[in-house]
Design a protein around this motif. Structure first.
Motif, mmCIF file in Angstrom:
data_model
loop_
_atom_site.group_PDB
_atom_site.id
_atom_site.type_symbol
_atom_site.label_atom_id
_atom_site.label_comp_id
_atom_site.label_asym_id
_atom_site.label_seq_id
_atom_site.Cartn_x
_atom_site.Cartn_y
_atom_site.Cartn_z
ATOM 1 N N HIS A 1 33.943 39.556 41.032
ATOM 2 C CA HIS A 1 33.381 39.840 40.000
ATOM 3 C C HIS A 1 34.496 39.877 38.708
ATOM 4 N N GLY A 2 34.943 39.448 37.828
ATOM 5 C CA GLY A 2 36.092 39.782 37.078
ATOM 6 C C GLY A 2 35.575 39.897 35.127
ATOM 7 N N GLY A 3 35.210 41.259 34.980
ATOM 8 C CA GLY A 3 34.748 42.186 34.300
ATOM 9 C C GLY A 3 33.561 41.898 34.387
ATOM 10 N N ALA A 4 32.646 41.752 33.031
ATOM 11 C CA ALA A 4 30.612 41.419 33.628
ATOM 12 C C ALA A 4 30.854 40.097 34.207
ATOM 13 N N GLU A 5 31.816 38.544 34.300
ATOM 14 C CA GLU A 5 31.220 37.572 35.356
ATOM 15 C C GLU A 5 31.671 37.669 36.163
ATOM 16 N N LYS A 6 31.268 36.906 36.490
ATOM 17 C CA LYS A 6 30.660 36.527 38.399
ATOM 18 C C LYS A 6 31.801 35.851 38.680
ATOM 19 N N LEU A 7 32.830 35.460 39.398
ATOM 20 C CA LEU A 7 33.797 34.354 39.843
ATOM 21 C C LEU A 7 33.134 33.453 40.519
ATOM 22 N N GLN A 8 34.451 32.119 40.126
ATOM 23 C CA GLN A 8 32.737 30.863 40.398
ATOM 24 C C GLN A 8 33.820 30.935 42.232
ATOM 25 N N GLU A 9 35.079 31.736 42.550
ATOM 26 C CA GLU A 9 35.872 31.811 43.692
ATOM 27 C C GLU A 9 35.998 33.257 43.898
ATOM 28 N N ARG A 10 35.316 33.453 44.575
ATOM 29 C CA ARG A 10 35.506 34.735 45.599
ATOM 30 C C ARG A 10 37.199 35.111 45.672
ATOM 31 N N LEU A 11 37.850 36.277 45.961
ATOM 32 C CA LEU A 11 39.205 36.007 46.182
ATOM 33 C C LEU A 11 39.337 38.144 46.507
ATOM 34 N N CYS A 12 40.131 37.408 47.679
ATOM 35 C CA CYS A 12 40.163 38.817 48.337
ATOM 36 C C CYS A 12 41.601 39.336 48.259
ATOM 37 N N ILE A 13 41.840 40.901 48.607
ATOM 38 C CA ILE A 13 42.793 41.705 48.560
ATOM 39 C C ILE A 13 43.744 41.563 50.009
ATOM 40 N N ARG A 14 44.786 40.908 49.478
ATOM 41 C CA ARG A 14 45.779 41.303 50.849
ATOM 42 C C ARG A 14 45.602 41.675 51.725
ATOM 43 N N PRO A 15 45.338 41.000 52.923
ATOM 44 C CA PRO A 15 45.750 42.070 54.337
ATOM 45 C C PRO A 15 47.293 42.069 54.327
ATOM 46 N N THR A 16 47.558 41.360 54.515
ATOM 47 C CA THR A 16 48.315 40.461 54.865
ATOM 48 C C THR A 16 49.398 39.113 53.973
ATOM 49 N N SER A 17 50.077 38.867 53.857
ATOM 50 C CA SER A 17 50.696 37.490 52.456
ATOM 51 C C SER A 17 51.117 36.501 53.067
ATOM 52 N N GLU A 18 51.062 35.960 54.468
ATOM 53 C CA GLU A 18 51.292 34.543 55.292
ATOM 54 C C GLU A 18 50.648 33.534 54.662
ATOM 55 N N THR A 19 49.616 33.546 53.678
ATOM 56 C CA THR A 19 48.610 32.887 52.537
ATOM 57 C C THR A 19 49.857 32.240 51.509
ATOM 58 N N LEU A 20 49.986 34.019 50.617
ATOM 59 C CA LEU A 20 50.466 33.059 49.397
ATOM 60 C C LEU A 20 52.423 33.088 50.195
ATOM 61 N N PHE A 21 52.800 33.178 51.409
ATOM 62 C CA PHE A 21 54.356 32.688 50.803
ATOM 63 C C PHE A 21 54.134 31.458 51.153
ATOM 64 N N CYS A 22 53.378 30.886 51.622
ATOM 65 C CA CYS A 22 53.122 29.433 52.180
ATOM 66 C C CYS A 22 52.615 28.467 51.435
ATOM 67 N N ASP A 23 52.243 28.970 50.114
ATOM 68 C CA ASP A 23 51.233 28.273 48.947
ATOM 69 C C ASP A 23 52.412 28.539 47.869
ATOM 70 N N PHE A 24 53.742 29.305 48.317
ATOM 71 C CA PHE A 24 54.468 29.796 47.016
ATOM 72 C C PHE A 24 55.908 28.201 48.118
ATOM 73 N N TYR A 25 56.365 28.544 48.781
ATOM 74 C CA TYR A 25 57.329 27.731 50.100
ATOM 75 C C TYR A 25 56.473 26.116 49.739
ATOM 76 N N ALA A 26 54.913 26.520 49.369
ATOM 77 C CA ALA A 26 54.959 24.864 49.404
ATOM 78 C C ALA A 26 55.133 24.348 48.506
ATOM 79 N N LYS A 27 55.658 24.973 47.346
ATOM 80 C CA LYS A 27 55.430 24.450 46.376
ATOM 81 C C LYS A 27 56.951 24.862 45.484
ATOM 82 N N ASP A 28 58.150 25.216 46.705
ATOM 83 C CA ASP A 28 59.470 25.923 46.150
ATOM 84 C C ASP A 28 60.291 25.109 46.986
ATOM 85 N N ILE A 29 59.759 24.491 48.160
ATOM 86 C CA ILE A 29 60.950 24.286 49.330
ATOM 87 C C ILE A 29 60.228 22.941 49.067
#
Lengths: 479, 479
Positions: free
Chosen positions: A100-128
């Motif tokens: 939930h963000g505020g009072a709203e249920k989110l369309q897609e849930r998000l997890c708090i990073r346990p580690t960030s391989e996914t985020l770096f991959c997502d970034f590198y896919a755009k940046d490289i």
């Protein structure tokens, strides 16, 4: 002299109950506090100042190898996490989900990073795009969250602080080189700054990071003979690049997948430092990392000239680049000694009226309690020398402990007896089968810590099943 | 010379579209990257290095006033957040809620910290017993999350980096003193390091922090005449202490509530720096904060002696403590100039064969483009001087801009016309009623920025309603 409430109370002795001793030191040395947030601790000034020094010294080493710091988001959309199957399976049971963000249920849930391989991959896919964009050698300092069931200060908590490096390379060779390079940075830091000797090696398939091709580790031995994984470096080859579509155009104009690594070190190493060097008077900090290296404690500070001289010494030491403090509170010197010892400050300067008269002061080592009378004229050089001596001897003692608590076993009976009666590492041959790791864990609770880079052939057979041996392994009970 | 893909492309001119110019600079100067996480950005090396310098310079100032760094959890249990009504109402619409740990639904949901007053109160309630434990002057560097609908790089993003200081004091006077002290630290940092002049003052009741007794602010003026709140310092009196039961035993042996403050500065100030100093060639960084202060760009670097001399100059400057880099890539000098300008590096050293022959080099200022020929023998001193000159003149120019874009209005017609036609601050008298603030916002979109500490009596009547005036207020359209 005012009565002082905050006594340095007795802590449990490590021989009686090592686990309780550890917790007592964390609390009494004022490193952490408990919070109302289950499984999460507050890191208090004395603890955080240690982390700041760790950050500073590690970051300097990173940057010397070309690492650049960045910052990625703390939240990972579920579909992004789900792209790499092994990683999901490895982490899904222990992530916290934002729904939930505020009072709203989110369309897609998000997890708090346990580690960030996914985020770096997502970034590198755009940046490289091109080979010219490679290598990318990025790191971030942040906190991560893993929904652990049982927690202990520094060693295991739901949220912890760490650095996570994530790199992308054109070739598999370069990625492997970086994986080893960062493991060596960790080993160098642990040995030279934290005075903790380590065994460097490779994790077995069972113990490697979810989704990695292989994982290297530095393993340390605590005072109680238990092992602590103190830093890991992973080679992902192009496994993540395939899953996240991280590609570059090479010189020959063809599209290729990058090769990636990641490597991390956490606030856990503060726990390691406590359990390697501490004693029954509290913390013992290696001078290279101690926020305060020297505490000046006047004896009879009301006597003429004592406090003035103490201030003069403080200035001399500070000018020489030594991190020094002066305890001029109205507590009794005995209390001050106990507090300085509990906090693990490497050197105490004792200074009384007689010393002032003689133009000398007494340096007392926290680690060995040895005393050294020095002339005040030379106090800066002598103290600087002493701090380096302490740093070196702390490492020497930890090395001796590691060596004297490393045992070899050839037969399974020998192995089981050693694991059960002698706290420490047991080196033994292994066939490479996960089944034997599981058998050993079931029989002894010990796990494979690593296949050390420095292999010794103790026998030709697996210590557990007797089949041909593939590697010598360090086994141990671990935190 | 290799063909270079990564041209310094044209950015939108700020006169055409200031908002687009800003975004272009953030992207083309390589400060940020977009991510797949809605409302969150990736801070790239060039952006993060600026933040590291901001952290370093601010942290040094904090520590000089006795601040100690700590770390509190990133999650807040719902019942803890709910204890202070105003805070809940202020933040509840914009917090992200964690409802699941792994596969398990949590018994109590937790929010990701939007700010940490609650956690510090919870901690202080446990940690503070006696007057001897006071004051507590703690700070943490971390990220926080607010579920914003519309976002812009640095200025407004769901997750952002900041520092948040939280202090507890025995008396209301001491808390007030600390509130003002930290506001002055922010103003000093903004003016002397970021070259951003500010108006210091107090927020109105409507604009103050949820739950605070009062909020002080430093307000800066961007190049487009819009205001940006650049740092705030809150005095909570004992409001939070009452709600969270933070008490201490005083010398007279009675229980008293502590008095608290909090103060924060965020990655927003990077946005401020861009919008105060940037131009149509890109970023212009103040030397005190620039990760690279000087870029050496050889002209005809293949000519004999040029590259050697460039390396020699680099060493001279580095030895003098200047953050210097040498661009010896195979791009054309023109490209290199554009890149250095886009990245906002304060000084460029141009060095060609003729310069080498003459024993001289050309220093080019990023801010004014002025050129200065200097002898290589003196280059370190001359560059250091020039960097200080640039720093000073950047502040002078920003001050002149602030002054020339600050208008006074006495009648409401004057006020509306000024707000609508002259970008900048409008100073006008105010009766103290929220109704007038709302009226002004409805009529002009301007909001009250602050009641400045330096009050001038422009008239006796509120500019809006004509009732007796209580204070002079800075009004403006704001980011």
């Amino acid at each position: 002299m005012a009565k002082d409430k905050k006594l340095v109370e007795q802590i449990t002795s490590m021989e009686d109950d090592f686990a309780q001793w550890y917790t007592d030191v964390c609390i009494k040395a004022d490193l952490i506090g408990y919070t109302s947030v289950k499984g999460c601790m507050a890191i208090k000034p004395a603890g955080y100042a240690i982390w700041e020094n760790i950050q500073h010294n590690l970051d300097e080493r990173f940057k010397a190898t070309g690492v650049k710091n960045v910052y990625m988001p703390m939240l990972i959309p579920e579909n992004l996490l789900n792209k790499e199957a092994e990683l999901v399976n490895g982490f899904a049971p222990e992530v916290a989900w934002v729904t939930h963000g505020g009072a709203e249920k989110l369309q897609e849930r998000l997890c708090i990073r346990p580690t960030s391989e996914t985020l770096f991959c997502d970034f590198y896919a755009k940046d490289i795009q091109s080979y010219k964009d490679l290598p990318k050698v990025y790191n971030q300092w942040c906190s991560v969250l893993r929904w652990e069931k049982t927690t202990r200060p520094f060693l295991r908590s739901r949220e912890f602080l760490w650095q996570e490096g994530h790199t992308a390379h054109a070739t598999a060779e370069e990625a492997e080189e970086r994986t080893v390079q960062m493991l060596n940075v960790y080993a160098d830091f642990l040995e030279n700054d934290l005075a903790i000797p380590v065994v460097k090696g490779q994790k077995t398939e069972k113990e490697k990071f979810a989704g990695a091709k292989h994982t290297y580790t530095v393993e340390a031995l605590m005072h109680d003979g238990k092992a602590l994984q103190s830093g890991t470096s992973h080679n992902f080859d192009d496994i993540f690049a395939q899953a996240y579509d991280v590609q570059y155009t090479d010189k020959d104009n063809t599209l290729k997948h990058v090769h990636q690594t990641s490597w991390g070190m956490t606030t856990r190493v503060i726990g390691a430092m406590i359990m390697v060097h501490g004693d029954n008077s509290g913390l013992v900090l290696p001078p290279h990392i101690a926020p305060t290296q020297v505490m000046i404690i006047p004896i009879r500070q009301d006597a003429e000239g004592v406090l003035d001289k103490a201030v003069e010494i403080k200035e001399k030491l500070a000018t020489a680049g030594i991190r020094v403090d002066l305890d001029d509170t109205d507590k009794r010197p005995g209390w001050k000694f106990s507090e300085q010892e509990m906090r693990g400050i490497p050197v105490r300067v004792e200074l009384g009226p007689k010393d002032v008269e003689n133009g000398s002061a007494v340096l007392v080592r926290r680690d060995t309690r040895e005393k050294l009378v020095v002339s005040i004229d030379e106090i800066a050089e002598k103290t600087a020398e002493l701090l380096e001596t302490i740093q070196k001897e702390m490492l020497d003692r930890a090395k001796a402990h590691l060596e004297s608590h490393t045992y070899d076993a050839v037969t399974y009976d020998e192995f089981k007896e050693t694991v059960n009666t002698k706290p420490g590492f047991v080196r033994a041959m292994w066939c490479g089968d996960k089944a034997c790791e599981e058998q050993i864990k079931a029989d002894t609770t010990a796990t494979s810590r690593c296949m050390p880079f420095q292999q010794i052939r103790l026998s030709d057979k697996c210590v557990c099943c007797g089949k041909p041996a593939k590697a010598m392994v360090y086994w141990g009970k671990a935190y």
